[in-house]
Design a protein around this motif. Structure first.
Motif, PDB file in Angstrom:
ATOM      1  N   ALA A   1      -4.095  12.765  -5.249  1.00 52.78           N
ATOM      2  CA  ALA A   1      -5.015  13.876  -5.494  1.00 52.78           C
ATOM      3  C   ALA A   1      -4.141  15.110  -5.699  1.00 52.78           C
ATOM      4  CB  ALA A   1      -5.968  14.052  -4.312  1.00 52.78           C
ATOM      5  N   PRO A   2      -4.726  16.226  -6.134  1.00 49.36           N
ATOM      6  CA  PRO A   2      -3.892  17.406  -6.395  1.00 49.36           C
ATOM      7  C   PRO A   2      -2.985  17.812  -5.224  1.00 49.36           C
ATOM      8  CG  PRO A   2      -6.066  17.755  -7.284  1.00 49.36           C
ATOM      9  CD  PRO A   2      -6.114  16.451  -6.525  1.00 49.36           C
ATOM     10  N   ARG A   3      -3.450  17.672  -3.999  1.00 45.48           N
ATOM     11  CA  ARG A   3      -2.639  18.060  -2.844  1.00 45.48           C
ATOM     12  C   ARG A   3      -2.312  16.883  -1.940  1.00 45.48           C
ATOM     13  NH1 ARG A   3      -3.950  23.781  -0.501  1.00 45.48           N
ATOM     14  NH2 ARG A   3      -3.013  22.658   1.205  1.00 45.48           N
ATOM     15  N   THR A   4      -2.344  15.687  -2.480  1.00 42.73           N
ATOM     16  CA  THR A   4      -2.091  14.486  -1.681  1.00 42.73           C
ATOM     17  C   THR A   4      -1.048  13.610  -2.373  1.00 42.73           C
ATOM     18  OG1 THR A   4      -4.367  14.530  -0.903  1.00 42.73           O
ATOM     19  CG2 THR A   4      -3.149  12.474  -0.589  1.00 42.73           C
ATOM     20  N   THR A   5       0.062  13.413  -1.685  1.00 39.17           N
ATOM     21  CA  THR A   5       1.127  12.546  -2.181  1.00 39.17           C
ATOM     22  C   THR A   5       1.360  11.453  -1.151  1.00 39.17           C
ATOM     23  OG1 THR A   5       2.171  14.414  -3.307  1.00 39.17           O
ATOM     24  CG2 THR A   5       3.541  12.466  -2.946  1.00 39.17           C
ATOM     25  N   ALA A   6       1.605  10.256  -1.630  1.00 41.37           N
ATOM     26  CA  ALA A   6       1.917   9.131  -0.756  1.00 41.37           C
ATOM     27  C   ALA A   6       3.063   8.349  -1.391  1.00 41.37           C
ATOM     28  CB  ALA A   6       0.697   8.237  -0.569  1.00 41.37           C
ATOM     29  N   TRP A   7       3.674   7.490  -0.594  1.00 43.14           N
ATOM     30  CA  TRP A   7       4.798   6.690  -1.066  1.00 43.14           C
ATOM     31  C   TRP A   7       4.467   5.223  -0.948  1.00 43.14           C
ATOM     32  CZ3 TRP A   7       5.008  11.464   0.723  1.00 43.14           C
ATOM     33  CH2 TRP A   7       5.822  12.364   0.049  1.00 43.14           C
ATOM     34  N   ARG A   8       4.894   4.452  -1.930  1.00 42.35           N
ATOM     35  CA  ARG A   8       4.689   3.005  -1.898  1.00 42.35           C
ATOM     36  C   ARG A   8       5.491   2.421  -0.737  1.00 42.35           C
ATOM     37  NH1 ARG A   8       5.310   4.265  -7.311  1.00 42.35           N
ATOM     38  NH2 ARG A   8       3.479   3.765  -8.574  1.00 42.35           N
ATOM     39  N   VAL A   9       4.863   1.555   0.017  1.00 37.54           N
ATOM     40  CA  VAL A   9       5.541   0.913   1.144  1.00 37.54           C
ATOM     41  C   VAL A   9       6.793   0.190   0.663  1.00 37.54           C
ATOM     42  CG1 VAL A   9       5.326  -0.892   2.900  1.00 37.54           C
ATOM     43  CG2 VAL A   9       3.456   0.713   2.535  1.00 37.54           C
ATOM     44  N   GLU A  10       6.715  -0.428  -0.497  1.00 32.96           N
ATOM     45  CA  GLU A  10       7.860  -1.157  -1.038  1.00 32.96           C
ATOM     46  C   GLU A  10       9.047  -0.219  -1.261  1.00 32.96           C
ATOM     47  OE1 GLU A  10       4.803  -1.122  -2.376  1.00 32.96           O
ATOM     48  OE2 GLU A  10       4.055  -3.151  -2.085  1.00 32.96           O
ATOM     49  N   ASP A  11       8.778   1.010  -1.735  1.00 34.96           N
ATOM     50  CA  ASP A  11       9.850   1.981  -1.959  1.00 34.96           C
ATOM     51  C   ASP A  11      10.465   2.437  -0.641  1.00 34.96           C
ATOM     52  OD1 ASP A  11       9.310   1.784  -4.668  1.00 34.96           O
ATOM     53  OD2 ASP A  11       8.182   3.672  -4.759  1.00 34.96           O
TER      54      ASP A  11
ATOM     55  N   GLY B   1       0.819  -1.207   0.000  1.00 27.11           N
ATOM     56  CA  GLY B   1       0.000   0.000   0.000  1.00 27.11           C
ATOM     57  C   GLY B   1       0.848   1.250   0.000  1.00 27.11           C
ATOM     58  N   PHE B   2       0.282   2.299   0.578  1.00 27.78           N
ATOM     59  CA  PHE B   2       0.920   3.600   0.573  1.00 27.78           C
ATOM     60  C   PHE B   2       1.019   4.159   1.981  1.00 27.78           C
ATOM     61  CE2 PHE B   2      -1.089   3.135  -3.555  1.00 27.78           C
ATOM     62  CZ  PHE B   2      -0.077   3.518  -4.425  1.00 27.78           C
ATOM     63  N   VAL B   3       2.002   5.026   2.188  1.00 33.70           N
ATOM     64  CA  VAL B   3       2.133   5.764   3.442  1.00 33.70           C
ATOM     65  C   VAL B   3       2.275   7.237   3.113  1.00 33.70           C
ATOM     66  CG1 VAL B   3       3.061   3.911   4.869  1.00 33.70           C
ATOM     67  CG2 VAL B   3       4.615   5.291   3.509  1.00 33.70           C
ATOM     68  N   ARG B   4       1.743   8.067   3.997  1.00 35.83           N
ATOM     69  CA  ARG B   4       1.816   9.518   3.815  1.00 35.83           C
ATOM     70  C   ARG B   4       3.094  10.049   4.459  1.00 35.83           C
ATOM     71  NH1 ARG B   4      -3.027  12.180   3.233  1.00 35.83           N
ATOM     72  NH2 ARG B   4      -1.657  13.946   2.773  1.00 35.83           N
ATOM     73  N   LEU B   5       3.393  11.291   4.173  1.00 34.64           N
ATOM     74  CA  LEU B   5       4.642  11.888   4.624  1.00 34.64           C
ATOM     75  C   LEU B   5       4.841  11.852   6.145  1.00 34.64           C
ATOM     76  CD1 LEU B   5       7.260  13.204   3.781  1.00 34.64           C
ATOM     77  CD2 LEU B   5       6.096  15.405   3.769  1.00 34.64           C
ATOM     78  N   PRO B   6       3.842  12.150   6.969  1.00 30.67           N
ATOM     79  CA  PRO B   6       4.091  12.077   8.419  1.00 30.67           C
ATOM     80  C   PRO B   6       4.586  10.700   8.882  1.00 30.67           C
ATOM     81  CG  PRO B   6       2.059  13.259   8.015  1.00 30.67           C
ATOM     82  CD  PRO B   6       2.499  12.681   6.687  1.00 30.67           C
TER      83      PRO B   6
ATOM     84  N   LYS C   1      10.409   8.957  -5.251  1.00 28.16           N
ATOM     85  CA  LYS C   1       9.333   9.877  -5.610  1.00 28.16           C
ATOM     86  C   LYS C   1       8.006   9.335  -5.107  1.00 28.16           C
ATOM     87  CE  LYS C   1      11.525  11.762  -9.682  1.00 28.16           C
ATOM     88  NZ  LYS C   1      11.441  11.989 -11.116  1.00 28.16           N
ATOM     89  N   GLY C   2       7.136  10.234  -4.762  1.00 31.63           N
ATOM     90  CA  GLY C   2       5.814   9.851  -4.296  1.00 31.63           C
ATOM     91  C   GLY C   2       4.847   9.650  -5.446  1.00 31.63           C
ATOM     92  N   VAL C   3       3.662   9.218  -5.099  1.00 28.65           N
ATOM     93  CA  VAL C   3       2.580   9.007  -6.053  1.00 28.65           C
ATOM     94  C   VAL C   3       1.483  10.010  -5.716  1.00 28.65           C
ATOM     95  CG1 VAL C   3       0.834   7.367  -6.861  1.00 28.65           C
ATOM     96  CG2 VAL C   3       3.117   6.553  -6.245  1.00 28.65           C
ATOM     97  N   LYS C   4       1.084  10.803  -6.698  1.00 23.74           N
ATOM     98  CA  LYS C   4       0.020  11.773  -6.470  1.00 23.74           C
ATOM     99  C   LYS C   4      -1.314  11.038  -6.429  1.00 23.74           C
ATOM    100  CE  LYS C   4       0.427  15.884  -6.674  1.00 23.74           C
ATOM    101  NZ  LYS C   4       0.527  16.846  -5.573  1.00 23.74           N
TER     102      LYS C   4
END
Length: 67
Positions: free
Chosen positions: A43-53, A9-14, A38-41
């Motif tokens: 939404a326009p103001r929402t970026t998350a990162w793949r857990v695998e990355d 899945g994804f995790v957010r910056l915090p 690099k993160g995955v957009k």
């Protein structure tokens, strides 16, 4: 520190910054410089990162000896 990542899945910056101890500015600069993934957009103001990355980054940093 006992931060656990989900299996997939994804995790957010915090969440990322709890694991990788850098400030937001250093994180974003590291992305530009290619040190951090690099993160995955989502939404326009929402970026998350793949857990695998993030797991791969943790492994790489532990092999290098630091952030």
């Amino acid at each position: 520190m006992s931060i656990t990542l989900p299996e997939t899945g994804f995790v957010r910056l915090p969440q990322v910054l709890q694991i990788i101890p850098v400030c937001k500015a250093a994180w974003w600069k590291g992305i530009v410089e290619g040190r951090y993934p690099k993160g995955v957009k989502l939404a326009p103001r929402t970026t998350a990162w793949r857990v695998e990355d993030i797991r791969a980054l943790i492994d790489r940093l532990s092999n290098e000896g630091g952030a």
